[in-house]
Design an enzyme around this catalytic site. Structure first.
Site, PDB file in Angstrom:
ATOM      1  N   CYS A 200       0.830  -1.210   0.000  1.00 49.75           N
ATOM      2  CA  CYS A 200       0.000   0.000   0.000  1.00 49.75           C
ATOM      3  C   CYS A 200       0.868   1.265   0.000  1.00 49.75           C
ATOM      4  O   CYS A 200       1.542   1.534  -0.988  1.00 49.75           O
ATOM      5  CB  CYS A 200      -0.972  -0.033   1.176  1.00 49.75           C
TER       6      CYS A 200
ATOM      7  N   HIS B 287      -3.879  -5.085  -0.219  1.00 53.34           N
ATOM      8  CA  HIS B 287      -3.545  -5.557   1.128  1.00 53.34           C
ATOM      9  C   HIS B 287      -3.588  -7.088   1.196  1.00 53.34           C
ATOM     10  O   HIS B 287      -4.643  -7.673   1.451  1.00 53.34           O
ATOM     11  CB  HIS B 287      -4.535  -4.983   2.149  1.00 53.34           C
TER      12      HIS B 287
ATOM     13  N   GLU C 282      -2.566  -8.907   3.507  1.00 54.55           N
ATOM     14  CA  GLU C 282      -2.876  -9.331   4.885  1.00 54.55           C
ATOM     15  C   GLU C 282      -4.360  -9.268   5.186  1.00 54.55           C
ATOM     16  O   GLU C 282      -4.810  -9.724   6.248  1.00 54.55           O
ATOM     17  CB  GLU C 282      -2.100  -8.469   5.892  1.00 54.55           C
TER      18      GLU C 282
END
Length: 779
Positions: free
Chosen positions: A317, A401, A403
């Site tokens: 990001c 993202h 994660e």
């Protein structure tokens, strides 16, 4: 480091305020008749009244953005990337599953909260269409409104968020204010801009991107998080591999993703001189808020790290943008950004498309990349850059993202890619470019070329019956339309004249014959098709496909879409159970039986109550609950009248019943299109209940736990096209069991298509021709 000047929003661009604000589009509940009415004022001069349900201590200002996620508001609101923003959630009903405990600590990270992405709420304010004060989730300890009040974060509902989103999409992100009455929060800060505002505390416009937001959210002192000793990935020195993570607004799940994989993480502040620190094996730059060019210190440190090239580097990001700036590239502010959990990104090496979670308002200008870097991922919606990689060094970054939290876990493997590059470097002492899984586009095309057929036979569902009705008329009709669009001659077998698919002008030829092996065989010999679909006619067509499995090749017919062996694996309860256990997926404790005596013996071993499920049956025919031997004997006697096999499994009556509609192509692109939640708990047949799409009481962790399982199961089974997977979910824990998989268009598919606007059957028919999912228009 490039010099960049960014045009920032300012009060000079603010238009005159409307004479009167738009009133709320919904009324508060009767018990909240005295609820506060707050007003959202936008930079373009429009104003909207809404009903307050958050903090009411002062008026606020910030940048107004929208997010399209369906779940995950606790994670989103604590994501530092939203610092200073007024967040508009497009999902119409928010608050259903409440907010979990703020005190529960993560067992992996010890002193960090388990259910959140930071220690505080970072948004400036929250806008939703409809708010649910009542909540239902076993982890919830408070309502969303009460949590917001703890942090004095204003929130309002009763605003048309669809109209708000269209406004932001057309005009771009804009500054906004949430104003409260002076009678509640005190006198105004600046003079009113319109007469109606005299009753409100007015404040100055604030552009959060004009300040260094990263300095506000980054931790102040370095901190180390160690993995469990038994899981540690050790380097040549016998110590766990250490990742130095630069916190420019780091979400806690990024730390979890590293530590869970056995590496040690040293988290450092945004302005930490990591080039002076040599005690680490890999460098990571986190996500974060604001304009990337504000972080001059981090960019300068990264530029030096690129020159030194001492370790592998990975960015996410904001970290992606900072890495690009350090390489000499430029960034640009997007019109409205990408914020949501369902954004497709294509890997330019493999051609694979992944569904990603995103939250950013700036993007890397790929045209400005230096020669040493190449584009790695691209946004399949707007074409913006989503990732870059160095051509000769293990340095890469992504805009999305991996994660998640909130969002899908489809790209979490990128942490494995990075850790492997770090491990390889420490073992060999050589820095090599990263290797992405999935091969190349050329290899994928050679492995799964497009199917070339001139004539296709589609098996219809036959006569209307319980569990098999108009839903399959819809599926077959869509399949025929898709085939005709590809210029393929279509032949249909369906004895039911009262259907759309048998209407004149749809199929090229229709046989009004029973869908049985005898008549299907005769039609094949007469028409000589080179392809057949057995997955668009419900259980009747599926059963014919299974019975004729060994005949199709001899008849010169190719089964399109999901292979027959996969269908058998989902229909035969014993084979299905074995296939699920082989990949560690959870099914209910169960045994198969081919006689009443075997069924009773199994039930006594499992323990009553049990549920009896008939194999190879349509619409749950022959299935039901039994509390004792007598009830089971009666139930199985009926089941064996229509099925050769039953499954006796542990009863999960009272659990939530959840379904997912899943689509997969020949190149292993796999997505969930829709999920559904039964209004009634397990024990009430779907046909006697109400199904709600999408689910309403699942948290982000629940939703994506089941979504990840669905994708894993469908890939393991080898489905090509569309299928349905059903779960039982314990309402008092995260325990779940897979009930069944329908490797065909199910009754739910028609509902899901209409609820989402995504034509599942139409797409499935094209997938059967080996057309990749990311080349099919959603129309």
């Amino acid at each position: 480091m490039p010099s960049q000047v960014r045009a920032l929003s300012s009060s000079a661009q603010v238009r005159p305020i409307d004479l009167l604000p738009h009133p709320p589009v919904t009324a508060p509940p009767q018990e909240q008749y005295d609820a506060t009415v707050a007003t959202l004022v936008l930079q373009d001069g429009t104003a909207y009244q809404g009903i307050s349900f958050g903090g009411e201590t002062k008026s606020i200002a910030g940048e107004c953005v929208f997010q399209t996620g369906m779940v995950g508001y606790p994670e989103s609101l604590t994501d530092p990337s939203y610092r200073g923003q007024i967040l508009v959630l497009t999902f119409p009903l928010v608050g259903n599953y409440g907010v979990p405990s703020r005190e529960t600590l993560d067992p992996l990270l010890k002193d960090l909260p388990k259910h959140f992405e930071s220690n505080e709420i970072h948004i400036a304010g929250l806008i939703v269409g409809q708010y649910s004060q009542d909540f239902s989730h076993f982890l919830a300890t408070s309502s969303l409104g009460d949590w917001l009040k703890e942090y004095n974060i204003p929130a309002i509902y009763g605003i048309d968020t669809r109209a708000m989103t269209k406004k932001i999409r057309s005009q771009g992100v804009m500054l906004g204010k949430i104003l409260f009455p002076t009678s509640l929060v005190g006198p105004t800060v600046i003079p009113a801009d319109a007469e109606w505002m005299n009753q409100y505390q007015n404040v100055d416009w604030i552009d959060p991107n004009a300040r260094n937001l990263v300095a506000e959210v980054s931790l102040k002192e370095p901190k180390v998080y160690a993995p469990e000793a038994s899981l540690a990935v050790l380097g040549p020195n016998g110590k766990p591999l250490r990742i130095l993570a630069v916190d420019v607004g780091m979400k806690y799940n990024q730390i979890r993703c590293f530590v869970a994989r056995g590496v040690e993480v040293k988290v450092v502040p945004w302005d930490y001189d990591f080039n002076a620190d040599t005690d680490y094996d890999g460098l990571f730059i986190s996500n974060g808020p604001g304009d990337p060019i504000m972080n001059t210190v981090t960019i300068a440190n990264l530029a030096k790290a690129l020159q030194l090239a001492r370790t592998p580097i990975f960015g996410i990001c904001l970290g992606h943008q900072l890495l690009a700036l350090a390489s000499g590239a430029t960034t640009k502010k997007m019109k409205f950004g990408n914020r949501g959990h369902n954004i497709p990104c294509t890997n330019l090496i493999s051609g694979r498309c992944y569904i990603t979670s995103q939250n950013h308002g700036y993007a890397v200008d790929v045209e400005s990349l230096p020669e040493t870097f190449m584009e790695l991922f691209v946004n399949a919606n707007d074409g913006s850059n989503e990732g870059i990689m160095h051509k000769t060094l293990p340095i890469f970054s992504v805009q999305f993202h991996p994660e998640s939290t909130p969002g899908p876990r489809d790209t979490e493997f990128l942490f494995d890619v990075f850790i492997k590059s770090v491990d390889d470097f420490r073992k060999t002492g050589t820095l090599k470019p990263i290797t992405m899984p999935g091969g190349t586009k050329e290899e994928a095309l050679a492995l799964n070329p497009r199917v070339s057929v001139r004539k296709v036979l589609v098996l219809g569902s036959g006569g209307l019956s319980i569990g098999q009705a108009g839903e399959f008329d819809y599926s077959g009709s869509q399949a025929i339309k898709a085939l005709k669009e590809e210029g393929i001659y279509t032949v249909l077998i369906n004895p039911n004249i009262a259907t759309i698919q048998t209407s004149k002008g749809l199929a090229d030829k229709v046989y009004f014959l029973p869908v049985t092996p005898e008549f299907v065989r005769k039609v094949i010999l007469r028409e000589k098709p080179d392809g057949i679909y057995v997955t668009f006619g419900g259980q009747t067509a599926l059963s014919v496909g299974i019975k004729m499995k060994d005949e199709f090749a001899g008849l010169g017919v190719r089964v399109l879409g999901t292979p027959i062996d996969t269908i058998i694996a989902t229909e035969d309860r014993e084979i299905f159970a074995q296939r699920m256990l082989s990949i560690g997926e959870k099914i209910a404790q169960a045994q198969t039986a081919v006689s009443v005596q075997e069924a009773i013996k199994a039930a006594n071993e499992i323990g009553y109550p049990v549920i009896c499920r008939a194999a190879f049956a349509l619409g749950g025919l022959g299935s039901g609950f039994a509390n004792n031997d007598e009830e089971l004997a009666e139930l199985t006697s009926r089941a064996f009248a229509t099925s050769p096999q039953v499954l006796i499994e542990r009863s999960m009556k009272g659990w939530k019943e959840i379904e997912y509609e899943v689509v997969r192509d020949c190149r292993d692109n796999c997505i969930t299109v829709c999920n559904m939640e039964n209004f009634d708990p397990l024990g009430i047949h779907t046909g006697d209940s109400i199904v709600v799409a999408p689910s309403q009481t699942l948290s982000d962790e629940d939703y994506n736990m089941l979504r990840t399982t669905a994708v894993n199961v469908i890939r393991h089974l080898g489905v090509v096209g569309e299928c349905n997977i059903q779960y039982a979910l314990n309402p008092f824990s995260k325990e779940y069991c897979i009930i069944e998989v329908n490797a065909r268009l199910s009754r739910s598919s028609a509902l899901a298509s209409k609820a989402t606007g995504y034509p599942l059957a139409f797409v499935a028919a094209k997938l059967g021709l080996n057309i990749p999912l990311n080349e099919i228009s959603n129309s």
